[in-house]
Write a protein that holds these residues in place. Structure first.
Motif, PDB file in Angstrom:
ATOM      1  N   UNK A 158      20.118  22.095  15.736  1.00 21.18           N
ATOM      2  CA  UNK A 158      20.215  22.487  16.726  1.00 21.18           C
ATOM      3  C   UNK A 158      21.317  23.600  16.783  1.00 21.18           C
ATOM      4  N   UNK A 159      21.755  24.121  15.804  1.00 22.59           N
ATOM      5  CA  UNK A 159      22.502  25.497  15.975  1.00 22.59           C
ATOM      6  C   UNK A 159      23.928  25.326  15.894  1.00 22.59           C
ATOM      7  N   UNK A 160      24.639  23.997  15.752  1.00 20.63           N
ATOM      8  CA  UNK A 160      25.802  23.771  15.701  1.00 20.63           C
ATOM      9  C   UNK A 160      26.544  24.656  14.825  1.00 20.63           C
ATOM     10  N   UNK A 161      26.240  24.307  13.427  1.00 17.39           N
ATOM     11  CA  UNK A 161      27.036  25.153  12.511  1.00 17.39           C
ATOM     12  C   UNK A 161      26.783  26.694  12.602  1.00 17.39           C
ATOM     13  N   UNK A 162      25.522  27.000  13.095  1.00 17.47           N
ATOM     14  CA  UNK A 162      25.559  28.544  12.912  1.00 17.47           C
ATOM     15  C   UNK A 162      26.679  28.970  14.408  1.00 17.47           C
ATOM     16  N   UNK A 163      26.640  28.113  15.242  1.00 16.15           N
ATOM     17  CA  UNK A 163      27.674  28.685  16.421  1.00 16.15           C
ATOM     18  C   UNK A 163      28.706  29.037  16.002  1.00 16.15           C
ATOM     19  N   UNK A 164      29.374  27.975  15.029  1.00 18.35           N
ATOM     20  CA  UNK A 164      30.464  27.904  14.398  1.00 18.35           C
ATOM     21  C   UNK A 164      30.978  29.209  13.851  1.00 18.35           C
ATOM     22  N   UNK A 165      29.734  29.477  12.763  1.00 16.28           N
ATOM     23  CA  UNK A 165      30.036  30.628  11.786  1.00 16.28           C
ATOM     24  C   UNK A 165      30.022  31.999  12.745  1.00 16.28           C
ATOM     25  N   UNK A 166      29.104  31.872  13.787  1.00 17.20           N
ATOM     26  CA  UNK A 166      29.068  32.872  14.483  1.00 17.20           C
ATOM     27  C   UNK A 166      30.375  33.405  15.340  1.00 17.20           C
ATOM     28  N   UNK A 167      30.947  32.555  15.838  1.00 17.26           N
ATOM     29  CA  UNK A 167      32.428  32.461  16.293  1.00 17.26           C
ATOM     30  C   UNK A 167      33.200  33.077  15.355  1.00 17.26           C
ATOM     31  N   UNK A 168      33.463  32.502  14.087  1.00 17.05           N
ATOM     32  CA  UNK A 168      34.256  33.087  13.003  1.00 17.05           C
ATOM     33  C   UNK A 168      33.992  34.441  12.692  1.00 17.05           C
ATOM     34  N   UNK A 169      32.494  34.775  12.828  1.00 16.29           N
ATOM     35  CA  UNK A 169      31.998  36.217  12.581  1.00 16.29           C
ATOM     36  C   UNK A 169      31.377  36.321  11.174  1.00 16.29           C
ATOM     37  N   UNK A 170      31.025  35.327  10.615  1.00 17.41           N
ATOM     38  CA  UNK A 170      30.314  35.667   9.421  1.00 17.41           C
ATOM     39  C   UNK A 170      28.941  35.521   9.434  1.00 17.41           C
ATOM     40  N   UNK A 171      28.459  35.007  10.590  1.00 16.29           N
ATOM     41  CA  UNK A 171      27.043  35.297  11.096  1.00 16.29           C
ATOM     42  C   UNK A 171      27.064  36.364  12.149  1.00 16.29           C
ATOM     43  N   UNK A 172      26.493  37.324  12.177  1.00 11.67           N
ATOM     44  CA  UNK A 172      26.615  38.402  13.330  1.00 11.67           C
ATOM     45  C   UNK A 172      26.068  38.154  14.801  1.00 11.67           C
ATOM     46  N   UNK A 173      26.718  38.394  15.719  1.00 12.67           N
ATOM     47  CA  UNK A 173      26.519  38.273  16.852  1.00 12.67           C
ATOM     48  C   UNK A 173      25.628  39.377  17.326  1.00 12.67           C
ATOM     49  N   UNK A 174      24.358  39.097  18.006  1.00  6.74           N
ATOM     50  CA  UNK A 174      23.484  40.041  18.434  1.00  6.74           C
ATOM     51  C   UNK A 174      23.489  40.292  19.810  1.00  6.74           C
ATOM     52  N   UNK A 175      23.953  39.411  20.507  1.00  2.78           N
ATOM     53  CA  UNK A 175      24.050  39.299  22.007  1.00  2.78           C
ATOM     54  C   UNK A 175      25.457  38.566  22.515  1.00  2.78           C
TER      55      UNK A 175
END
Lengths: 331, 360, 235, 251
Positions: free
Chosen positions: C38-55
């Protein structure tokens, strides 16, 4: 019908080689260039058979070309006075094939058990190691090499020798190229190809699927090495009629093989031809305009391709023709 | 008599081995942190050798003093290579959603052409070689393409790609140095006397090289285990995700360790010329790549200290085998020794690829 | 404390997050539920910044931290317990915990935090000289949580902390999480597969599906809604 | 006759004993679960059974053939299939090719040519219901679809024993129920023994397995029919904490 269709991609390959050969025959002044291009295409085609299909890079690949050259050289050097005539060339090819197969078996027995980085490490010394064995143990005249033009002349006569080294040697190079292309396609369309595809993508998963990965790697490795041996026998031994270990095992031919395969697109059938032609033509003109600078200009291009266009020319083309009528011709 | 000769060989081998060990630590460090085998390893040693040669010949600076300069040069080189080609492979920064458009290609070609024109113009004043201009142009073009595409994730990890990239950088360095200095072999003569210890005679330069190697290894060990920065790099080796959540700047650690690895390798090139001050040429690195692989595999590819001990062992083996082959008639002991080291490599890879000297 | 606005991110050509909005209030446990992928882990990593935010934006303590590097966020008190442990297996328990205090601010409070971790997990004090890789699964999870506590956090994001643990240890982990909120006063953003336990522990719940928020509310509200349970949680 | 028999199988990594003298049997057509916390040695046990690496001690028989020293691919030819915890389909090959590779090199592989394998693949695509993705690269599928492709790939190998590593990890309870009935369906139609490895989803264990092996610190704790195993005091003590509710609900 469907079965035949699966082999359609060989058509553009044959057309390309026929056009290249035709160009050389129609414009005799260009035969040198055509021979050079054929060499690069063959080098790429043979190298691709292993690197492209398995995803492993053999940095010691030139050793197989070198040992093949020695096969031909030895046949001529030692058998020229046995009254065998042109037959020594046939024996030379057989020896070239045997030598390169044996060397690939020896190298493969160690290297093919290893993966990734360790495989690269095992192969990068093969050409150097073999060169130093020949020089160190003074095998086949050691570092002094074998010069056999006189022997060849005595065996087949002056006229035949001329035609052999300026024309038939190149035709034989074309033959090796086509053989390599046909073998590549046959592999791709049969179990070997699927096994190699599986191991290229995930070797562990391939193993538990019942794929004897070592066996298939060895098949690709030996085929590729034997073709390299034949290439050496035709393109180096017959054309130059001398051989020195320092040239026969020079790593920059491996560099060229890598460039060609990457330019064209690793693991594709058409890639080595496209890559070989681009590289050959570019090198030809660079050699005129800027002699000695080819590698300095090609090395950044390797990096550019790897980092930015990893699929290579044919890889990109393949994506473009997906879903069109051309799809079944280009792989 | 025989005993004395053996002891002499032992000392010579150890002194040589210390330098070999140092020359391999950079390779192991890079593999340990980034899982990248630097196939162009020897070319960086060559750069170090030329650094020592140039500083000695042009400025009269003894190689020992050239060490820090070589380290800095190497680290800069490492940084450039990391950000230009390694990082886009291991962690592509590109958005990946940007489609290559005709306009991008147009701009790229336009810049390339204008750059060529500028270089052509400049070459009138500075006598730049055309090929050099093209080379610089290519680098700029590459930078631009990288900016537009930002690198691609590779299908089969980044392993194959990183092998080829480091290999290509080795080729670039060799060819570049060849253009600058031609491919003739050079040497220099830094004579500061010899030490006679009875069983064998050692020039002070060799001793200094060995001592320098050992000190660098010790400093590296202390840095890794006793300092905060060293711990950060260790944590990245063990688990990069864990390091990241601890607040370690993982991307920087990757860059730093790559750069440090290259820096160490270039530095070792200086030390090696103190040992063998002749035969310095653009293609001298090849045999050292091979030797470094043997040593690294002896000591376990991922461990810099393992590499150091591997170097000691290899120094002994090489010295011993050379002495042995020299008594066999009808062979070239020098070439055969090199073949022998290749043979050792294959044997180790066959029986224990993870390293002979490691506990597990 | 933490607000996520219309966040979009992903890997290469694949977009994972399609603009979820989330708010985490100080001193609460906010739970993120939803099926695998569902993207839960991705959400956490995006908040931390190791996955880059696009929008979109990430606001932390009213400050825009969208494009801040992960290690800078750790400085601000944003900690993460990643899925699958990720501890330093060849370092000792003590060294692992000290690595948690890697940032300078955290290093200053090392001793106090260490004491807190040891009082929360007494077993770690006993085993501090032991190599972390030789601990049992549950103890390793304690080290990971302890390490996150050593970063001197105000908000901890936990990704599947109970995964792979024996059922009897799962309850202990949830007790620890509640203790962290109650006794240490931490704010917690929790991603869990174990929906039932997660609903019991949380103060507020978001339900994620295919990269966006499909439902939110108090645990009572989610528990009461059969539609949500049926469609996304399968309870 | 047992399909698979393990006797005192042991595996060490350095000083760590990952699998400690495991002895058990699996019968044809059986549905079995291996249960235990992370690090109990379950995945290692799977790897030993299908030969990803060799056992340090002990013996393994498959259909009364000593396979202890067989490499993974030979065991696959004998009829051992395997799926991974994190699905590993061949990413850039199409779904059809993925499954066809299974058919080509599986237990009947010797007689199957490429065309036949493609036909077989179509059959299994039908079973897993991914017909619309037939020609898509498997790397672009969702995690659940990848899992299905991997199962189909393993089934196309015509195994007699299928080892499933965490087939239900990360699924919600509804999907777990779906997967459980799918696995039972496979067992009934294909007549193969299935060993599923489950970490902590008692719902799946209770619904799926007829027999349960509980592993604890590399060793076998209990080997009993599901109901007995999950209420066994030793299991409750070291693993469950309390008997699972699902047992009563379904019992």
């Amino acid at each position: 019908m469907r079965r035949a269709q699966r082999y359609y991609p060989i058509i553009p390959v044959l057309v390309a080689y026929a056009m290249l050969l035709g160009y050389g025959l129609l414009f005799p002044g260009k035969w040198q260039l055509v021979a050079q291009l054929a060499f690069y295409c063959t080098l790429g085609q043979a190298f691709n058979l292993f690197m492209g299909m398995t995803g492993y890079v053999d940095f010691g690949y030139v050793a197989f070309i070198g040992i093949g050259t020695y096969g031909m050289a030895i046949s001529i050097y030692y058998l020229y006075d046995k009254g065998l005539g042109l037959f020594i060339v046939v024996i030379g090819f057989i020896l070239a094939a045997i030598f390169s197969t044996l060397l690939s078996l020896a190298v493969g027995a160690v290297a093919l058990r290893l993966r990734g980085a360790y495989f690269a490490i095992a192969t990068i010394g093969v050409n150097e190691g073999f060169r130093y064995l020949i020089e160190g143990a003074r095998i086949w005249n050691g570092a002094d090499g074998i010069i056999f033009s006189l022997h060849l002349k005595k065996a087949v006569g002056r006229e035949t020798m001329m035609v052999l080294s300026t024309f038939w040697a190149d035709v034989l190079v074309f033959t090796v190229a086509i053989a390599a292309a046909v073998l590549t396609l046959v592999f791709m369309r049969n179990k070997v190809g699927y096994a190699l595809m599986a191991l290229r993508m995930d070797e562990d998963a391939a193993k538990v699927m019942g794929i004897n990965v070592t066996k298939y790697k060895i098949i690709a490795f030996i085929t590729s090495a034997t073709l390299a041996g034949l290439l050496g026998a035709a393109a180096w031994a017959l054309k130059l009629t001398y051989i020195y270990p320092v040239d026969a095992f020079a790593i920059h031919y491996t560099v060229e093989a890598i460039i060609i395969v990457l330019l064209g697109g690793a693991g594709t059938l058409m890639g080595p031809i496209v890559g070989g032609l681009i590289y050959g033509v570019a090198k030809y003109f660079l050699a005129i305009v800027l002699p000695g600078f080819q590698l300095l200009i090609f090395a950044p291009i390797i990096i550019t391709i790897i980092v930015i266009f990893p699929e290579g020319t044919v890889g990109i083309l393949k994506k473009r023709v997906m879903g069109t009528a051309l799809q079944k011709y280009i792989i | 008599m025989i005993f004395e000769q053996l002891a002499g060989n032992l000392v010579q081998g150890l002194v040589l081995g210390a330098v070999y060990g140092m020359a391999t630590m950079g390779l192991s460090l890079i593999f340990g942190v980034l899982q990248i085998v630097n196939v162009g390893h020897g070319a960086f040693i060559m750069v170090g050798a030329f650094t020592a040669l140039m500083m000695f010949q042009a400025l009269g600076i003894p190689p020992v003093i050239a060490l820090p300069a070589a380290l800095i040069l190497g680290m800069l080189l490492g940084m450039v290579i990391y950000y230009a080609a390694v990082k886009p492979l291991v962690s592509p920064s590109g958005s990946g959603i940007r489609k290559p458009s005709g306009r991008d290609a147009g701009i790229a070609v336009a810049i390339f052409i204008s750059l060529m024109v500028v270089m052509r113009f400049l070459s009138g004043y500075y006598k730049l070689h055309t090929a050099f201009s093209i080379f610089v142009g290519l680098l700029f073009l590459y930078g631009l393409l990288l900016y537009v595409y930002g690198g691609r994730r590779q299908e089969k990890a980044a392993e194959l790609a990183t092998l080829l990239v480091t290999f290509a950088f080795g080729v670039i360095l060799e060819e570049f140095v060849k253009q600058l200095f031609t491919s003739e072999a050079r040497g220099y003569n830094w004579d500061i006397g010899k030490l006679d210890i009875g069983i064998t005679v050692l020039p002070y330069t060799k001793l200094l090289a060995a001592l320098g190697s050992v000190s660098i290894a010790v400093i590296l060990y202390l840095w890794f285990n006793k300092t905060r920065a060293g711990m950060a790099m260790r944590s990245v080796v063990e688990d990069s995700v864990g390091a990241r959540v601890c607040g370690v700047n993982v991307d920087w650690q990757y860059a730093l360790s790559f750069s440090l690895g290259i820096g160490l390798t270039v530095t070792s090139g200086v030390l090696l010329t103190m040992f063998i001050p002749v035969g310095i040429n653009p293609y001298m690195g090849g045999p050292y790549t091979l030797k470094a692989f043997v040593i690294a595999v002896l000591g376990g590819l991922a461990s810099p200290y393992g590499a150091f001990f591997g170097g000691l062992v290899f120094g002994l083996i090489e010295n011993g085998s050379y002495t042995l082959f020299a008594v066999i008639p009808g062979v070239e002991p020098f070439a055969l020794t090199r073949f022998f080291s290749f043979l050792i490599l294959l044997v180790i890879l066959l029986i224990r690829p993870t390293g002979l000297l490691r506990a597990k | 404390m933490l607000r996520v606005e219309k966040l979009e991110s992903g890997y290469g050509p694949m977009q994972v997050l399609w603009g979820p909005d989330i708010e985490v209030k100080a001193g609460t446990i906010t739970s993120l539920l939803g099926p695998n992928g569902a993207g839960k882990s991705t959400l956490l990593w995006t908040i931390l910044g190791s996955v880059k935010t696009r929008q979109g934006r990430v606001l932390y303590k009213e400050e825009d931290v969208t494009h801040m590097q992960p290690h800078r966020k750790v400085d601000l008190g944003l900690a993460m317990v990643p899925e699958g442990k990720h501890l330093f297996k060849e370092m000792t328990v003590y060294e692992n915990l000290v690595m948690g205090a890697y940032r300078r601010d955290a290093m200053a409070r090392k001793e106090e935090n260490l004491e807190m971790v040891y009082s929360m997990f007494p077993i770690l004090a006993e085993r501090q000289k032991q190599v972390a890789g030789s601990l049992s699964g549950g103890q390793q999870q304690m080290v990971t949580i302890g390490r996150a506590l050593m970063t001197n956090p105000t908000l901890i994001m936990m990704d599947e902390p109970s995964q792979g643990l024996a059922p009897k240890l799962v309850m202990e982990i949830f007790e620890t999480i509640e203790k962290m909120k109650r006794e240490v006063g931490l704010t917690i953003l929790l991603v869990e597969q174990n929906a039932a336990a997660s609903l019991d522990a949380a103060d507020y719940v978001y339900v994620m599906h295919e990269g966006s928020i499909k439902a939110e509310g108090t645990p009572e509200k989610i528990k009461a809604s059969d539609d949500i349970k049926e469609a996304y949680l399968g309870l | 006759m047992a399909l698979l028999r393990c006797e005192n199988v042991t595996k060490r990594f350095g000083g760590l004993v990952a699998v400690d003298s495991m002895t058990f049997e699996i019968d044809s057509g059986e549905l079995m679960a291996i249960v235990g916390p992370n690090g109990a040695g379950k995945t290692t046990m799977f790897n030993l059974i299908n030969g990803v690496f060799p056992a340090d001690e002990g013996k393994i028989w498959f259909e009364d053939l000593d396979v202890t020293n067989f490499p993974a691919y030979k065991r696959a030819h004998l009829g051992m299939g395997r799926t991974f915890q994190i699905p590993r389909p061949f990413a850039s090959a199409s779904v059809q090719e993925n499954i066809a590779i299974g058919a080509m090199f599986g237990s009947a592989g010797a007689e199957i040519n490429v065309e036949r394998a493609m036909e077989m693949a179509d059959h299994y695509i039908e079973i897993i219901g991914l017909k619309k993705h037939r020609d898509k690269p498997a790397g672009g599928l969702t995690p659940t679809e990848k899992k299905l492709v991997e199962i189909a790939r393993a089934l196309a190998m015509k195994p007699r024993l299928l080892l499933m590593d965490e087939a239900m990890a990360g699924m919600n309870p509804k999907d777990i129920d779906g997967m459980v009935s799918f696995i039972r369906h496979i067992r009934d139609t294909e007549g193969i023994a299935i060993v599923s490895m489950v970490e902590h989803i008692m719902r799946a264990v209770a619904g799926l397995a007829e027999r349960v092996i509980v592993m604890h610190q590399g060793a076998l704790l209990v080997d009993e029919p599901t109901r007995e195993a999950l209420t066994d005091p030793r299991v409750v003590e070291v693993y469950l904490g309390h008997p699972p509710e699902e047992i009563d609900a379904q019992g």
